[in-house]
Design an enzyme around this catalytic site. Structure first.
Site, PDB file in Angstrom:
ATOM      1  CG  ASN A  12      35.199  51.058  38.170  1.00 35.98           C
ATOM      2  OD1 ASN A  12      35.382  50.171  37.335  1.00 35.98           O
ATOM      3  ND2 ASN A  12      36.186  51.624  38.826  1.00 35.98           N
ATOM      4  CG  HIS A  15      35.899  44.376  38.051  1.00 32.92           C
ATOM      5  ND1 HIS A  15      37.230  44.016  37.899  1.00 32.92           N
ATOM      6  CD2 HIS A  15      35.839  45.182  39.122  1.00 32.92           C
ATOM      7  CE1 HIS A  15      37.928  44.572  38.880  1.00 32.92           C
ATOM      8  NE2 HIS A  15      37.116  45.294  39.630  1.00 32.92           N
ATOM      9  CG  HIS A  48      42.184  51.971  37.605  1.00 34.66           C
ATOM     10  ND1 HIS A  48      42.378  51.439  38.861  1.00 34.66           N
ATOM     11  CD2 HIS A  48      43.388  52.494  37.243  1.00 34.66           C
ATOM     12  CE1 HIS A  48      43.630  51.630  39.239  1.00 34.66           C
ATOM     13  NE2 HIS A  48      44.263  52.267  38.261  1.00 34.66           N
ATOM     14  NE  ARG A  50      44.325  47.902  38.837  1.00 38.26           N
ATOM     15  CZ  ARG A  50      45.046  48.043  39.950  1.00 38.26           C
ATOM     16  NH1 ARG A  50      46.363  47.985  39.914  1.00 38.26           N
ATOM     17  NH2 ARG A  50      44.462  48.201  41.102  1.00 38.26           N
ATOM     18  NE  ARG A  54      45.638  44.171  37.674  1.00 37.46           N
ATOM     19  CZ  ARG A  54      45.859  44.255  38.991  1.00 37.46           C
ATOM     20  NH1 ARG A  54      44.865  44.082  39.837  1.00 37.46           N
ATOM     21  NH2 ARG A  54      47.062  44.489  39.459  1.00 37.46           N
ATOM     22  CD  GLU A  75      39.312  54.580  39.657  1.00 38.92           C
ATOM     23  OE1 GLU A  75      40.115  53.641  39.832  1.00 38.92           O
ATOM     24  OE2 GLU A  75      38.149  54.547  40.061  1.00 38.92           O
ATOM     25  CB  THR A 106      42.621  51.120  44.294  1.00 39.77           C
ATOM     26  OG1 THR A 106      42.481  51.007  42.878  1.00 39.77           O
ATOM     27  CG2 THR A 106      43.494  52.306  44.629  1.00 39.77           C
ATOM     28  CD  GLU A 156      36.346  57.887  44.246  1.00 38.08           C
ATOM     29  OE1 GLU A 156      36.410  58.477  43.146  1.00 38.08           O
ATOM     30  OE2 GLU A 156      36.122  56.669  44.355  1.00 38.08           O
ATOM     31  CG  HIS A 195      37.680  50.454  47.082  1.00 37.84           C
ATOM     32  ND1 HIS A 195      37.712  49.218  47.642  1.00 37.84           N
ATOM     33  CD2 HIS A 195      38.546  50.433  46.042  1.00 37.84           C
ATOM     34  CE1 HIS A 195      38.577  48.479  46.981  1.00 37.84           C
ATOM     35  NE2 HIS A 195      39.092  49.178  46.001  1.00 37.84           N
TER      36      HIS A 195
END
Ligand code: PXP
Length: 245
Positions: A12, A15, A48, A50, A54, A75, A106, A156, A195
Site C-alpha cells: 500500500n 503514505h 486508497h 479517499r 488526503r 481501495e 480505516t 480482507e 492493517h
C-alpha cells in the site's frame, strides 16, 4: 498476482502520497514507489482513493493504471463517486472499505451484513466490469455470511486489533482471524488480511495457511526512511516466506 508463492504481498503506497501532499509538491511520487515495490517483489499495489483525497489522487490512480505491470487493488468507500471511478479504470481488484472523514486510518471493518442492500448492486457492477471485489471486514461469521450473500470472491480480514494488542488478547484475536480465514476458505472465499502489520507481528498472520494475500503500507513506507523501500519490502517478503515455511 498468480506467482508461485502461496502468500502474496500487496504494498500500500498511500503514505508516499501523504508525504507529498504535506507540502503540495510533486514529490515523493507514489507511482515511483509502486515501480520500486514491483521491482522488490510486491505481487500487487494497493492504493486508497479517499473521498477527501488526503493522500492518493485521481491522477495517481490514472497513472498507476497506465504504468503498473502487477495488479492494482483500488481501495474505496461504497459511494457512487468511487464506483464511477472504479468502473472507468477497471483495476484488477477493488477493496470496499468503510470510510469516515475524521478517522486517521480505516478504523474498523465494513458492516457488509448491515449494508447488504447498498452493497449488492455495487458488487455486481464491479464484478461485471471484471474487477475482483474484496470486502474489508472484521473476522466474524456474520460478515463472512454477508460476503457470501453478496457474492464477493474475496474478504480482507482486519488485523488492526491483533496488531494493537498484546498477550492473551492478541492470542485470542489471532485465533479468531485463523478460524474465520478457515471458514472463508471452506466456503469458497479467498481470505486476505491487513492493517497495522510490521516485521514483528507479521509471522503468525502469514502462517495462517488459508490467507492468500497481505496488504501492508504504513510500516513499509516508514521503514523505507531507514533502509530504502526496496529493502523494507524485501525484508517483509523474507518474514512472510519464513512464516510460511
Ligand atoms: N488493508 C486495508 C483495507 C486498509 O485500509 C489498509 C490501510 O489503508 C491496509 C490494508 C494497510 O494498513 P497499514 O497501512 O496499517 O499497513
Amino acid at each position: 498476482m498468480n506467482g508461485p508463492r502461496a502468500l502474496r504481498l500487496g504494498v500500500n503506497i498511500d503514505h508516499v502520497a501523504t508525504i507529498r501532499n504535506a507540502r503540495g509538491t510533486a514529490y515523493p511520487d507514489p507511482v515511483r514507489a509502486a515501480l520500486i515495490a514491483q521491482e522488490a517483489g510486491a505481487d500487487g499495489i494497493t492504493a486508497h482513493l479517499r473521498e477527501d483525497r488526503r493522500h492518493i489522487t485521481d491522477d495517481d490512480i490514472a497513472r498507476l493504471t497506465e504504468t503498473l505491470r502487477i495488479p492494482l487493488n483500488l481501495e474505496m468507500a461504497a459511494t457512487e463517486e468511487m464506483l464511477a471511478i472504479a468502473l472507468r479504470h477497471r483495476p484488477h481488484a477493488v477493496c470496499i472499505v468503510p470510510e469516515r472523514r475524521e478517522e486517521l486510518t480505516t478504523e474498523g471493518g465494513l458492516d457488509a451484513a448491515g449494508m447488504h442492500n447498498h452493497l449488492a448492486p455495487m458488487v455486481d457492477r464491479l464484478s461485471e466490469a471484471g474487477c475482483r471485489v474484496s470486502l474489508f471486514i472484521e473476522a466474524t461469521p456474520r460478515q463472512i455470511e454477508a460476503a457470501l450473500r453478496l457474492r464477493a470472491p474475496v474478504v480482507e480480514l482486519h488485523t488492526g486489533r491483533y496488531c494493537d494488542t498484546e498477550g492473551e488478547e492478541r492470542a485470542a484475536e489471532l485465533a479468531r482471524i485463523a478460524d474465520i480465514a478457515a471458514l472463508a476458505a471452506k466456503n469458497g472465499l479467498e481470505p486476505h488480511a491487513g492493517h497495522g502489520i510490521t516485521y514483528d507481528n507479521v509471522g503468525p498472520i502469514a502462517a495462517i495457511p488459508q490467507i492468500a494475500e497481505l496488504n501492508i503500507g504504513h510500516f513499509l513506507i516508514g521503514e523505507a526512511l531507514f533502509c530504502g523501500l526496496h529493502e523494507s519490502i524485501a525484508e517483509m517478503r523474507r518474514h512472510m516466506d519464513a512464516a510460511r515455511g
